[in-house]
Design a protein around this motif. Sequence first.
Motif, mmCIF file in Angstrom:
data_model
loop_
_atom_site.group_PDB
_atom_site.id
_atom_site.type_symbol
_atom_site.label_atom_id
_atom_site.label_comp_id
_atom_site.label_asym_id
_atom_site.label_seq_id
_atom_site.Cartn_x
_atom_site.Cartn_y
_atom_site.Cartn_z
ATOM 1 N N TYR A 81 0.793 -1.223 0.000
ATOM 2 C CA TYR A 81 0.000 0.000 0.000
ATOM 3 C C TYR A 81 0.831 1.281 0.000
ATOM 4 C CZ TYR A 81 -4.009 -2.941 0.641
ATOM 5 O OH TYR A 81 -4.984 -3.893 0.441
ATOM 6 N N GLU A 84 4.000 0.293 -3.505
ATOM 7 C CA GLU A 84 3.197 -0.010 -4.694
ATOM 8 C C GLU A 84 3.975 -0.548 -5.889
ATOM 9 O OE1 GLU A 84 1.215 3.674 -5.561
ATOM 10 O OE2 GLU A 84 -0.415 3.233 -4.174
ATOM 11 N N CYS A 135 2.632 -7.100 -4.761
ATOM 12 C CA CYS A 135 2.627 -5.999 -5.744
ATOM 13 C C CYS A 135 2.452 -6.528 -7.162
ATOM 14 C CB CYS A 135 3.920 -5.190 -5.637
ATOM 15 S SG CYS A 135 4.025 -4.182 -4.140
ATOM 16 N N ARG A 138 -1.148 -7.631 -7.716
ATOM 17 C CA ARG A 138 -2.046 -6.508 -7.950
ATOM 18 C C ARG A 138 -1.834 -5.899 -9.337
ATOM 19 N NH1 ARG A 138 -1.713 -1.562 -4.177
ATOM 20 N NH2 ARG A 138 0.109 -1.205 -5.462
ATOM 21 N N ASP A 139 -0.581 -5.836 -9.784
ATOM 22 C CA ASP A 139 -0.302 -5.284 -11.119
ATOM 23 C C ASP A 139 -0.872 -6.145 -12.229
ATOM 24 O OD1 ASP A 139 0.996 -3.151 -10.045
ATOM 25 O OD2 ASP A 139 3.025 -3.935 -10.376
#
Length: 152
Positions: A81, A84, A135, A138-139
């Motif tokens: 968070y 990122e 990360c 999420r990407d």
Amino acid sequence: MFYGKVVWDPWLIVAQIVCIQCLYYLTLGVFMATFVGTRVSRMSLVYFFDYATVTISTVTGWCVIASFLLSSMAGAGFLLYLIERAKKCLDFSATLYIIHLCICILYGGWPSSITWWIVNGTGLAVMALLGEYFCMKRDLREIPISRLRSSK
């Protein structure tokens, strides 16, 4: 956050380092209070910064080890968070543990316990690798595209 042109912002980097460090010690304090605080009569900074408390010969030492490792897992979530970017997770994790080493040296001297080095090395690896995994996960999520139909 958009990642087009890379802009070097030292104030942002320092703020991220301070935030990660503070959140790491906050979660370490919560885990220490939960695991170690129930076993000892008085909590102190010794359990945070003295290498002698990180031992496998006592149950309290195992609780300290568990607190450090769980804090590194929580640190991976903080990287997700606050940082990122998967590319930066190792840098910020290493910075956190180097600062922790410096504080430990100032507090209790050079850590001569092999257990301390193993626990902190493992914590660094867990935080960096898990943070990179989170990360990248999420990407790689699909970008939702809503299909808006024009009403004619």
